[in-house]
Motif scaffolding. Structure first.
Motif, PDB file in Angstrom:
ATOM      1  N   UNK A 162       0.822  -1.208   0.000  1.00 38.65           N
ATOM      2  CA  UNK A 162       0.000   0.000   0.000  1.00 38.65           C
ATOM      3  C   UNK A 162       0.862   1.268   0.000  1.00 38.65           C
ATOM      4  N   UNK A 163       1.926   1.253   0.794  1.00 43.06           N
ATOM      5  CA  UNK A 163       2.822   2.399   0.861  1.00 43.06           C
ATOM      6  C   UNK A 163       3.524   2.631  -0.470  1.00 43.06           C
ATOM      7  N   UNK A 164       3.960   1.515  -1.105  1.00 46.37           N
ATOM      8  CA  UNK A 164       4.648   1.637  -2.386  1.00 46.37           C
ATOM      9  C   UNK A 164       3.725   2.141  -3.485  1.00 46.37           C
ATOM     10  N   UNK A 165       2.448   1.768  -3.447  1.00 50.95           N
ATOM     11  CA  UNK A 165       1.501   2.174  -4.472  1.00 50.95           C
ATOM     12  C   UNK A 165       0.984   3.587  -4.238  1.00 50.95           C
ATOM     13  N   UNK A 166       1.093   4.095  -3.025  1.00 50.19           N
ATOM     14  CA  UNK A 166       0.553   5.418  -2.700  1.00 50.19           C
ATOM     15  C   UNK A 166       1.551   6.545  -2.988  1.00 50.19           C
ATOM     16  N   UNK A 167       2.740   6.220  -3.391  1.00 47.31           N
ATOM     17  CA  UNK A 167       3.764   7.250  -3.636  1.00 47.31           C
ATOM     18  C   UNK A 167       3.470   8.036  -4.862  1.00 47.31           C
TER      19      UNK A 167
END
Length: 167
Positions: A162-167
């Protein structure tokens, strides 16, 4: 009909029978090679994750499978061997985070692809492993205890995704 999210001794018996039957098959038919265990173990871990998911269509299917295993196992214990049954659900439950649900969805796609296109893989191995995982995930046994770090690991992977996709 309400479908409980708990496991009985009969459900544990069904899950344990799945593991025992596959272990005998693995030992005698697959020459007890470690690599042959991988599909069964992955499917069992996936079954545990479905039980921990709790919601949606996949969670409903897991609860329905668990309910059926509880019913079959309880009746087998009562009428088959003259025993009794009881609720043996583990006290500490774990629920997946939103990112953990993404990981479950990705694993679902991978297992469906394996089921469909892996010609050498016997699809019944995935089915038996799935039922074993669903039946044993909420228990206080070793398999049930394994569901907690498995769920935590999936939640961690999901948070990273989720963190990687939210960048």
């Amino acid at each position: 009909m309400t479908i409980p999210h708990s496991v009985t001794l009969g459900g544990i018996a069904v899950g344990s029978c799945c593991v025992a039957a596959y272990a005998v098959y693995w030992w005698f038919r697959e020459g007890h090679k470690g690599g042959a265990l991988v599909p069964f173990i992955l499917a069992a871990a996936y079954g545990m994750l479905l039980t921990l998911s709790g919601g949606g269509l996949l969670g409903w299917a897991a609860r329905t499978t668990l309910w059926g295993a509880n019913q079959v196992g309880d009746k087998t214990l009562k009428y088959g061997v003259g025993g009794t049954t009881m609720d043996v659900t583990r006290a500490r439950q774990l629920v997946l985070d939103p990112g953990g649900h993404v990981v479950v969805l990705l694993v679902t796609v991978v297992l469906l692809a394996l089921w469909k296109w892996a010609k050498k893989l016997r699809s019944w191995k995935l089915a038996v492993g799935l039922v074993a995982g669903i039946c044993l995930a909420l228990s206080g046994t070793v398999a049930g205890a394994a569901a907690v770090p498995l769920g935590d690991g999936v939640n961690t992977l999901g948070a990273a995704f989720t963190k990687a996709m939210a960048r």
